[in-house]
Design a protein around this motif. Structure first.
Motif, PDB file in Angstrom:
ATOM      1  N   PRO A 254      39.289  43.203  44.001  1.00  0.00           N
ATOM      2  CA  PRO A 254      39.403  42.326  42.829  1.00  0.00           C
ATOM      3  C   PRO A 254      38.507  42.761  41.661  1.00  0.00           C
ATOM      4  N   PHE A 255      37.806  43.838  41.797  1.00  0.00           N
ATOM      5  CA  PHE A 255      36.941  44.296  40.705  1.00  0.00           C
ATOM      6  C   PHE A 255      36.927  45.813  40.693  1.00  0.00           C
ATOM      7  N   GLU A 256      36.455  46.367  39.591  1.00  0.00           N
ATOM      8  CA  GLU A 256      36.289  47.813  39.553  1.00  0.00           C
ATOM      9  C   GLU A 256      34.889  48.154  40.050  1.00  0.00           C
ATOM     10  N   LEU A 257      34.790  49.240  40.796  1.00  0.00           N
ATOM     11  CA  LEU A 257      33.476  49.642  41.301  1.00  0.00           C
ATOM     12  C   LEU A 257      32.551  50.009  40.141  1.00  0.00           C
ATOM     13  N   ALA A 260      27.478  53.287  39.944  1.00  0.00           N
ATOM     14  CA  ALA A 260      26.578  53.552  41.070  1.00  0.00           C
ATOM     15  C   ALA A 260      27.349  53.467  42.386  1.00  0.00           C
ATOM     16  N   GLN A 261      28.212  52.473  42.483  1.00  0.00           N
ATOM     17  CA  GLN A 261      29.015  52.352  43.710  1.00  0.00           C
ATOM     18  C   GLN A 261      29.911  53.571  43.898  1.00  0.00           C
ATOM     19  N   LYS A 262      30.526  54.015  42.796  1.00  0.00           N
ATOM     20  CA  LYS A 262      31.386  55.201  42.891  1.00  0.00           C
ATOM     21  C   LYS A 262      30.582  56.409  43.376  1.00  0.00           C
ATOM     22  N   VAL A 286      19.484  43.210  45.579  1.00  0.00           N
ATOM     23  CA  VAL A 286      20.381  42.110  45.920  1.00  0.00           C
ATOM     24  C   VAL A 286      21.479  42.008  44.877  1.00  0.00           C
ATOM     25  N   GLY A 287      22.702  41.874  45.343  1.00  0.00           N
ATOM     26  CA  GLY A 287      23.818  41.708  44.431  1.00  0.00           C
ATOM     27  C   GLY A 287      24.376  42.996  43.868  1.00  0.00           C
ATOM     28  N   SER A 288      23.849  44.124  44.305  1.00  0.00           N
ATOM     29  CA  SER A 288      24.336  45.389  43.754  1.00  0.00           C
ATOM     30  C   SER A 288      25.679  45.792  44.373  1.00  0.00           C
ATOM     31  N   GLY A 289      26.106  45.060  45.388  1.00  0.00           N
ATOM     32  CA  GLY A 289      27.428  45.308  45.953  1.00  0.00           C
ATOM     33  C   GLY A 289      27.450  46.333  47.066  1.00  0.00           C
ATOM     34  N   LYS A 290      26.577  46.160  48.026  1.00  0.00           N
ATOM     35  CA  LYS A 290      26.520  47.099  49.140  1.00  0.00           C
ATOM     36  C   LYS A 290      27.670  46.868  50.120  1.00  0.00           C
ATOM     37  N   THR A 291      28.062  45.599  50.264  1.00  0.00           N
ATOM     38  CA  THR A 291      29.064  45.281  51.283  1.00  0.00           C
ATOM     39  C   THR A 291      30.363  46.053  51.055  1.00  0.00           C
ATOM     40  N   VAL A 292      30.766  46.129  49.808  1.00  0.00           N
ATOM     41  CA  VAL A 292      32.041  46.786  49.545  1.00  0.00           C
ATOM     42  C   VAL A 292      31.925  48.298  49.792  1.00  0.00           C
ATOM     43  N   GLY A 438      28.334  41.967  33.753  1.00  0.00           N
ATOM     44  CA  GLY A 438      28.519  40.545  33.506  1.00  0.00           C
ATOM     45  C   GLY A 438      27.515  39.659  34.219  1.00  0.00           C
ATOM     46  N   ARG A 439      26.681  40.247  35.056  1.00  0.00           N
ATOM     47  CA  ARG A 439      25.655  39.433  35.706  1.00  0.00           C
ATOM     48  C   ARG A 439      24.609  39.032  34.685  1.00  0.00           C
ATOM     49  N   LYS A 440      24.188  37.773  34.765  1.00  0.00           N
ATOM     50  CA  LYS A 440      23.109  37.340  33.874  1.00  0.00           C
ATOM     51  C   LYS A 440      21.793  37.400  34.644  1.00  0.00           C
ATOM     52  N   VAL A 541      23.135  35.895  52.101  1.00  0.00           N
ATOM     53  CA  VAL A 541      24.092  34.801  51.971  1.00  0.00           C
ATOM     54  C   VAL A 541      24.682  34.741  50.561  1.00  0.00           C
ATOM     55  N   ASN A 542      25.975  34.561  50.487  1.00  0.00           N
ATOM     56  CA  ASN A 542      26.668  34.695  49.210  1.00  0.00           C
ATOM     57  C   ASN A 542      27.468  33.437  48.851  1.00  0.00           C
ATOM     58  N   VAL A 543      26.896  32.587  47.986  1.00  0.00           N
ATOM     59  CA  VAL A 543      27.624  31.432  47.472  1.00  0.00           C
ATOM     60  C   VAL A 543      27.513  31.463  45.946  1.00  0.00           C
ATOM     61  N   GLY A 570      22.455  33.491  41.022  1.00  0.00           N
ATOM     62  CA  GLY A 570      22.789  34.547  40.074  1.00  0.00           C
ATOM     63  C   GLY A 570      23.900  35.439  40.587  1.00  0.00           C
ATOM     64  N   ARG A 571      24.717  34.928  41.493  1.00  0.00           N
ATOM     65  CA  ARG A 571      25.768  35.760  42.083  1.00  0.00           C
ATOM     66  C   ARG A 571      27.132  35.521  41.445  1.00  0.00           C
ATOM     67  N   GLY A 572      27.170  34.559  40.538  1.00  0.00           N
ATOM     68  CA  GLY A 572      28.431  34.312  39.846  1.00  0.00           C
ATOM     69  C   GLY A 572      28.276  34.631  38.370  1.00  0.00           C
TER      70      GLY A 572
HETATM   71  P1  ADP Z   1      24.475  42.985  48.217  1.00  0.00           P
HETATM   72  O1  ADP Z   1      24.283  44.371  47.733  1.00  0.00           O
HETATM   73  O2  ADP Z   1      23.350  42.092  47.846  1.00  0.00           O
HETATM   74  O3  ADP Z   1      24.814  42.920  49.679  1.00  0.00           O
HETATM   75  P2  ADP Z   1      27.131  42.031  47.932  1.00  0.00           P
HETATM   76  O4  ADP Z   1      27.780  43.165  48.587  1.00  0.00           O
HETATM   77  O5  ADP Z   1      27.013  40.752  48.714  1.00  0.00           O
HETATM   78  O6  ADP Z   1      25.718  42.434  47.396  1.00  0.00           O
HETATM   79  O7  ADP Z   1      27.855  41.757  46.559  1.00  0.00           O
HETATM   80  C1  ADP Z   1      27.510  40.672  45.747  1.00  0.00           C
HETATM   81  C2  ADP Z   1      28.723  40.114  45.051  1.00  0.00           C
HETATM   82  O8  ADP Z   1      29.195  41.032  44.072  1.00  0.00           O
HETATM   83  C3  ADP Z   1      29.866  39.888  45.991  1.00  0.00           C
HETATM   84  O9  ADP Z   1      30.490  38.665  45.633  1.00  0.00           O
HETATM   85  C4  ADP Z   1      30.782  41.067  45.739  1.00  0.00           C
HETATM   86  O10 ADP Z   1      32.111  40.785  46.035  1.00  0.00           O
HETATM   87  C5  ADP Z   1      30.579  41.307  44.266  1.00  0.00           C
HETATM   88  N1  ADP Z   1      30.806  42.677  43.805  1.00  0.00           N
HETATM   89  C6  ADP Z   1      30.553  43.818  44.496  1.00  0.00           C
HETATM   90  N2  ADP Z   1      30.851  44.899  43.748  1.00  0.00           N
HETATM   91  C7  ADP Z   1      31.292  44.435  42.565  1.00  0.00           C
HETATM   92  C8  ADP Z   1      31.750  45.063  41.359  1.00  0.00           C
HETATM   93  N3  ADP Z   1      31.814  46.389  41.248  1.00  0.00           N
HETATM   94  N4  ADP Z   1      32.119  44.271  40.331  1.00  0.00           N
HETATM   95  C9  ADP Z   1      32.030  42.923  40.445  1.00  0.00           C
HETATM   96  N5  ADP Z   1      31.637  42.278  41.541  1.00  0.00           N
HETATM   97  C10 ADP Z   1      31.254  43.010  42.587  1.00  0.00           C
END
Ligand code: ADP
Ligand code: MG
Length: 682
Positions: A254-257, A260-262, A286-292, A438-440, A541-543, A570-572
């Motif tokens: 649902p988002f573009e990487l 850094a993720q790429k 935290v929030g940098s998107g490691k899970t994906v 877009g993160r604040k 935890v992600n809410v 700060g996750r939304g």
């Molecule tokens: P962490 O690195 O802290 O584990 P998460 O993997 O939980 O971070 O990702 C935090 C949030 O950001 C999740 O809701 C995830 O789906 C979202 N996210 C991850 N990568 C991106 C991205 N490239 N663009 C927007 N949102 C993203």
């Protein structure tokens, strides 16, 4: 090689049987042992101006005896000897306790030199050391060694002098001249002289610099040699993933990487494909998107016909990962399963059978994943989240599960660069240093503990907008029980305070896993507005709808932990807030609170944390895996560490290091360290 170094200390004139026994008790047998015993401090005996000496400071002065010494006895053993001294144009007193026998040494009109604590009010030096005559005869700087009461410092220094004379110019220096010249370091002989018999502070600094560099260089050589040997000996399985499928999966997100993720995905994929067995640390705030990133790595292995595993330190976190990964990957025909301590009986049995038969592609869970009866058919990749919570042993067991699986360790605790290249020097490191767009920034405030009311008003304002809040409860020492009690108390207070307006939930480590799940679920779905919790929500935890966090007693947490906690909000897309309630007792505490309000950057905070707490405390004692250095200090010597790392890299890669004379001693030391033999690895 200098044979003299390996001679027994008794070869030195003046060291007889008794002295050699005493030295042996300090672990000193050979001349080398002796000269490589470093002082832990140097005492300064340079003359100081009393007018500029602060109260209670240790000082050395020389002065003329202006009175006959007077002695007062207390009881039979204790005494106080006092003498008037003219120091410059300052008339002061020098006092010696329990040394009445000095009475005859001090003659009116003679010069003496005394050292002791300066009592400014009384204009008195409480002397613990003296010499008759003017200052010149004694050294300005004296090294002090850790001798455990075995012998006098003076005796030890005499032996040291003799030992240095004994080996003399025959000392061979392990550091090649190119380094000495490049960094303006003294050679071994000069450095030992400067360390044990310094003439000025610059000497001590020079000597220290040299030994620190040497120590760090050897350390880095060892780490890198280990890494190299591991890569050569532990051939992994090349994972030929399906690039088209992978691209399709990434496009479905649902988002573009982020860039850094790429970058990190590319690093991962390149390593998966290669024969090298992955042993990589992924650091990302935290929030940098490691899970994906993890999901992409796991899916890659799955497209090549392998199984993947992902392990998280808590049940909540593992479940969240399972949910995210199932949502992303199940549309791509990936079979995802979850295993934790609460998976029991028949369900567990069935799951294990499917796993062994290869009917499960991806297994996600807690430590339960590494139990002996959990058998994979063909495990290709293992990812562990929050790796610092796993012990070395668990990592090893996990690695042994499969046929050399690639292993990726993820951590959101940003590790200062200095520590990362040290503690994880034998690993490869990938860094996610960019947050999704877009993160604040989380607005962080530090308030005194009596300022609770306005905080609650602010929280209510957020809740009214439909947002949610975390309240993190005071941490009481190490006691789990008390923490829980605190959370319970706060929960009741807030329940009463918010009445029917908002629903308050309670979460702590002593709840049953099912209860935790229910509560987490309710919070995720928004049925609970305010979640009162102990630090169990700390990781992952992600809410995204939660925008407010209140942390009680914030001084009790380390900076990295506060940052982790704060990362729950700060996750939304909405502006989030974090309020720290704290009455710090000291400057360090205040500085920590300030740092939190000033930056959202986990790496900056980690550096700060390291600076404030020191390397030993950074990871907690046992887990640190940090090497113990004789002289080097990772906080202060980080530049040297980095230089040493580059030098080691360059050296090990060059042909001349392995073959030519200038590097012979370094080479020998590297061999002695065992880093070059594969079987020394964990
Ligand atoms: P962490 O690195 O802290 O584990 P998460 O993997 O939980 O971070 O990702 C935090 C949030 O950001 C999740 O809701 C995830 O789906 C979202 N996210 C991850 N990568 C991106 C991205 N490239 N663009 C927007 N949102 C993203
Ligand atoms: Mg995470």
């Amino acid at each position: 090689m200098t044979q003299l170094l390996y001679d027994h200390v008794t070869e030195i004139k003046g060291i007889g049987e008794k002295a050699s026994e005493q030295l042996a008790r300090l672990g000193i047998e050979t001349i080398e042992d002796l000269i490589m015993t470093f002082p832990y401090r140097h005492d300064d005996f340079t003359l100081k101006d009393l007018a500029e000496t602060p109260h209670n400071e240790r000082v050395t002065v020389e002065g003329r005896v202006e009175s006959e010494p007077s002695v007062v006895f207390f009881g039979s053993k204790r005494s106080r000897l006092q003498v008037r001294l003219l120091v410059g144009n300052h008339l002061i007193k020098a006092v010696f306790f329990n040394q009445h026998y000095l009475k005859n040494r001090f003659t009116q009109g003679n010069m003496i030199t005394v050292t002791g604590k300066w009592d400014r009010g009384r204009q008195t030096i409480n002397a613990n050391r003296y010499s008759t005559g003017p200052k010149d005869e004694q050294a300005n700087f004296e090294p002090v060694y850790s001798l455990k009461g075995v012998m006098h410092q003076k005796t030890f220094r005499r032996f040291m002098r003799a030992a240095l004379n004994y080996v003399g110019a025959e000392l061979e220096d392990a550091l090649p001249v190119e380094f000495l010249t490049a960094y303006k370091l003294p050679n071994l002989q000069q450095a030992l002289e400067m360390l044990h018999f310094p003439e000025n502070p610059a000497h001590m600094k020079h000597a220290r610099r040299r030994f620190v560099y040497e120590e760090l260089l050897l350390f880095q050589m060892k780490m890198q040699a280990m890494k190299k040997v591991r890569k050569e000996s532990e051939k992994g399985i090349p994972i030929h993933y399906d690039l088209e499928k992978l691209k399709e999966f990434i496009a479905s997100l649902p988002f573009e990487l982020t860039n850094a993720q790429k970058r990190v995905v590319n690093e991962l994929c390149a390593e998966l494909k290669s024969e090298v067995r992955m042993n990589r640390l992924l650091q990302g705030d935290v929030g940098s998107g490691k899970t994906v990133v993890a999901a992409i790595g796991l899916y890659a292995a799955i497209t090549a016909g392998f199984q993947g595993a992902m392990m998280a330190p808590t049940e909540i976190l593992a479940e969240q990962h399972a949910a995210s990964l199932a949502e992303w990957l199940e549309p791509f025909d990936v079979t995802v399963a979850f295993l934790s301590g609460s998976t029991k009986g028949k369900a567990r049995q069935q799951l294990l059978e499917m796993l062994a038969a290869g009917k499960i592609d991806l297994l996600i869970g807690t430590h339960a994943l590494i139990q002996p009866d959990v058998v994979f058919k063909n495990l290709g990749v293992v990812i562990t989240d929050e790796q610092h919570r796993f012990g070395v042993e668990q990592r090893r067991v996990l690695r042994e599960k499969g046929i050399d699986p690639d292993v990726l360790f993820m951590t959101a605790t940003p590790i200062p660069r200095t520590l990362a290249i040290t503690a994880f020097g034998e690993m490869d490191v990938s860094i996610l240093d960019e947050l999704p767009a877009g993160r604040k920034e989380i607005e962080t405030h530090w308030l005194k503990e009596d300022a609770l009311q306005p905080v609650l008003n602010k929280m209510a304002a957020e809740l009214t907008k439909g947002r949610q809040a975390y309240v993190i409860c005071p941490l009481i020492e190490e006691s789990d029980k008390l923490d829980v009690q605190n959370a319970v108390d706060v929960y009741h207070q807030l329940s009463v305070y918010f009445q029917d307006r908002f629903k308050v939930g309670l979460m702590h480590g002593r709840l049953h896993p099912e209860e935790k799940d229910e509560i987490m679920q309710a919070f995720s779905e928004g049925t609970i507005d305010v979640l009162v919790s102990t630090t169990v929500v700390e990781v992952g935890v992600n809410v995204p709808n939660a925008t407010f966090m209140l942390i009680y007693d914030a001084t009790r947490f380390g900076l990295s932990q506060l940052h982790q906690l704060r990362g729950r909000v700060g996750r939304g897309a909405e502006q989030s807030y974090c309020v720290l309630l704290a009455d710090p007792k000291n400057e360090e505490g205040k500085e920590r609170m300030h740092s939190m309000t000033e930056t959202n950057d986990g790496f900056v905070l980690a550096e700060k944390d390291l600076e404030l707490r020191g390397a030993g405390d950074f990871f907690g004692k046992k887990q640190s895996g940090l090497p113990e250095f004789k002289l080097a200090d990772l906080v202060h010597d980080y530049r040297a560490l980095d230089t040493a790392r580059q030098d080691a890299e360059r050296m090990l890669a060059s042909e001349s290091f392995w073959t030519t004379e200038p590097y012979r001693l370094l080479r020998e030391r590297l061999e002695e360290s065992g880093a070059l033999s594969a079987d020394r690895m964990d």
